[in-house]
Design a protein around this motif. Structure first.
Motif, short mmCIF file in Angstrom:
data_model
loop_
_atom_site.label_atom_id
_atom_site.label_comp_id
_atom_site.label_asym_id
_atom_site.label_seq_id
_atom_site.Cartn_x
_atom_site.Cartn_y
_atom_site.Cartn_z
N HIS A 102 36.63 25.18 8.71
CA HIS A 102 35.18 25.00 8.88
C HIS A 102 34.68 23.83 8.05
N GLN A 103 35.17 23.73 6.81
CA GLN A 103 34.75 22.65 5.92
C GLN A 103 35.06 21.29 6.54
N GLU A 104 36.27 21.13 7.07
CA GLU A 104 36.65 19.85 7.67
C GLU A 104 35.78 19.51 8.87
N VAL A 105 35.53 20.49 9.74
CA VAL A 105 34.71 20.25 10.93
C VAL A 105 33.30 19.83 10.52
N LEU A 106 32.73 20.53 9.56
CA LEU A 106 31.37 20.23 9.13
C LEU A 106 31.27 18.87 8.44
N GLU A 107 32.26 18.53 7.64
CA GLU A 107 32.26 17.21 7.01
C GLU A 107 32.33 16.11 8.06
N LEU A 108 33.15 16.30 9.09
CA LEU A 108 33.26 15.31 10.16
C LEU A 108 31.96 15.19 10.94
N MET A 109 31.30 16.32 11.18
CA MET A 109 30.00 16.27 11.85
C MET A 109 29.00 15.44 11.04
N ALA A 110 28.95 15.70 9.74
CA ALA A 110 28.01 14.98 8.87
C ALA A 110 28.33 13.48 8.84
N GLN A 111 29.62 13.17 8.80
CA GLN A 111 30.04 11.77 8.73
C GLN A 111 29.78 11.01 10.03
N ASN A 112 29.69 11.73 11.14
CA ASN A 112 29.57 11.10 12.45
C ASN A 112 28.18 11.19 13.06
N GLY A 113 27.18 11.55 12.26
CA GLY A 113 25.82 11.40 12.74
C GLY A 113 24.98 12.64 12.91
N VAL A 114 25.55 13.83 12.67
CA VAL A 114 24.75 15.04 12.81
C VAL A 114 23.86 15.20 11.58
N ASP A 115 22.58 15.37 11.82
CA ASP A 115 21.61 15.45 10.72
C ASP A 115 21.32 16.88 10.27
N SER A 116 21.26 17.81 11.22
CA SER A 116 21.04 19.21 10.86
C SER A 116 21.66 20.10 11.92
N MET A 117 21.76 21.39 11.60
CA MET A 117 22.33 22.37 12.53
C MET A 117 21.26 23.33 13.02
N PRO A 118 21.32 23.71 14.31
CA PRO A 118 20.44 24.77 14.80
C PRO A 118 20.93 26.13 14.32
N GLY A 119 20.18 27.16 14.62
CA GLY A 119 20.49 28.48 14.08
C GLY A 119 21.17 29.43 15.04
N GLY A 120 21.54 28.95 16.23
CA GLY A 120 22.09 29.83 17.26
C GLY A 120 23.40 30.49 16.86
N GLY A 121 23.74 31.55 17.60
CA GLY A 121 24.99 32.26 17.39
C GLY A 121 24.91 33.39 16.40
N ALA A 122 23.76 33.53 15.70
CA ALA A 122 23.63 34.61 14.72
C ALA A 122 23.50 35.97 15.42
N GLU A 123 22.77 35.98 16.54
CA GLU A 123 22.51 37.21 17.31
C GLU A 123 22.06 38.31 16.36
N ILE A 124 22.86 39.36 16.21
CA ILE A 124 22.62 40.41 15.20
C ILE A 124 23.87 40.50 14.35
N PHE A 125 23.72 40.52 13.03
CA PHE A 125 24.88 40.45 12.15
C PHE A 125 25.73 41.71 12.16
N ASP A 126 25.17 42.86 12.47
CA ASP A 126 25.95 44.09 12.48
C ASP A 126 27.17 43.94 13.39
N GLU A 127 28.36 44.18 12.85
CA GLU A 127 29.58 43.89 13.61
C GLU A 127 29.82 44.86 14.77
N LYS A 128 29.32 46.06 14.69
CA LYS A 128 29.46 46.99 15.83
C LYS A 128 28.63 46.50 17.01
N VAL A 129 27.42 46.02 16.72
CA VAL A 129 26.59 45.46 17.79
C VAL A 129 27.24 44.20 18.35
N ARG A 130 27.76 43.35 17.46
CA ARG A 130 28.42 42.12 17.90
C ARG A 130 29.61 42.43 18.81
#
Length: 350
Positions: free
Chosen positions: A147-175
């Motif tokens: 994850h660290q490597e992917v995020l560093e590459l995103m930052a280095q290649n022009g991504v300014d911020s991240m959206p919040g999607g994919g959180a849904e509901i944190f409870d793992e049974k619901v997920r």
């Protein structure tokens, strides 16, 4: 409740009892905080959503966007198509490109990095908000990078911020029921924490109004509170109302307007360390999003121009909304429209 302290609500049982308050009392509590921070300002931005693909390796039961039996029309854009959309959008006034899509193994990490480089080279003044934590997790797996490597590459290649999607509901049974196989809750929080450690900002979301309980929502909000205490990089929290069409969740009871407003108000109360609460008109509808500004929200999102994910499940957001309309509607609701950039710097007060 007039003399409440936030620390009282770090206990989930006490926080859950907020739902027992009448709507007026809860709204008054949330609005007092909202006005303390922002007075009567309502923020929006000029943005364009671009969804490069709906061909997805995952099958989330709540999703009407990804290609599956209820949406057999799979598509994948090439980079030139994305660039053309970006050119047209910037020409129409977009200051932010919001780029999210599906978990498509044909679009690998290098595809996205090259796209971001080209976008930033052509539009250095435009803010690139791209890739949810779920997409980061997927690209990490298929690229065999951390994850660290992917995020560093995103930052280095022009991504300014991240959206919040994919959180849904944190409870793992619901997920496990609604989005089995997608990034788990611990990794979602970890990814945002790493992104914040790089000096970058992101948003946080919660999808509600489906099979989750109020207890699950409170748990979700408190986890966001504690993550923000650790990493401090969340710009805004966005409670997303579940859209009921063209998906596989057999939900028959949907939250009332009161339940939605209570949830937004409770978010304002439980998240004092996340400055902005966004009433996302693409899932709420514009009218309820404006009412939500009286219940703790201070942001309504933006012009969007085109939107494919929520509209695939029934939202009326497919063709966005004009800036003039947003400004007029915010004024009519008794608030002060403020155009912002992606990091909440004020551009113009109307």
């Amino acid at each position: 409740m007039q003399d409440y302290k936030h620390a009282d609500f770090l206990d989930s049982k006490n926080a859950l009892e907020l739902y027992d308050l009448d709507l007026f009392t809860l709204g008054k509590m949330a609005d007092s905080l909202r006005q303390k921070y922002f007075g009567k300002k309502v923020f929006f931005n000029s943005n364009r959503h671009i969804n490069p693909t709906n061909d997805c390796a995952d099958i989330c039961k709540f999703c009407g966007f990804s290609a599956h039996r209820k949406n057999p029309n799979a598509y994948t854009m090439d980079k030139e198509q994305v660039l053309k959309i970006a050119r047209d959008s910037v020409k129409s006034g977009a200051l932010e490109l919001h780029i999210v899509g599906a978990h498509n193994p044909k679009l690998n990490l290098e595809w996205y990095l090259e796209l971001f480089r080209e976008l930033k080279a052509e539009f250095p003044q435009v803010h690139i908000k791209a890739l949810t934590a779920a997409e980061v997790n997927f690209l990490s797996k298929i690229s065999n990078k951390s994850h660290q490597e992917v995020l560093e590459l995103m930052a280095q290649n022009g991504v300014d911020s991240m959206p919040g999607g994919g959180a849904e509901i944190f409870d793992e049974k619901v997920r496990a029921y609604i989005c089995k196989g997608k990034v788990d809750s611990k990794d979602w929080l970890k990814i945002h924490g790493i992104w914040h450690s790089l000096g970058k900002k992101s948003n946080a979301t919660m999808l509600f109004g489906h099979v989750e309980s109020r207890e699950h929502r409170i748990d979700h909000l408190l986890r966001l509170y504690h993550q923000q205490e650790k990493s401090g990089g969340f710009n805004a929290f966005i409670p997303l109302v579940y859209q009921k069409e063209n998906n596989f969740l057999k939900v028959t009871e949907f939250p009332s307007g009161q339940e939605i407003l209570k949830t937004i108000a409770i978010a304002r109360i439980l998240l004092p360390n996340i400055l902005h609460i966004k009433a996302y008109w693409a899932t709420l509808g514009l009218n309820l999003a404006l009412v939500a500004q009286e219940f703790g929200a201070d942001d309504i999102d933006g012009t969007i121009q085109r939107e494919a994910i929520q509209s695939a499940s029934g939202s009326k957001s497919a063709y966005g909304i004009t800036k003039d309309t947003l400004v007029a509607e915010i004024k009519d609701a008794g608030f002060i429209p403020v155009e912002r950039d992606s990091l909440y710097n004020e551009i113009q007060i109307y």
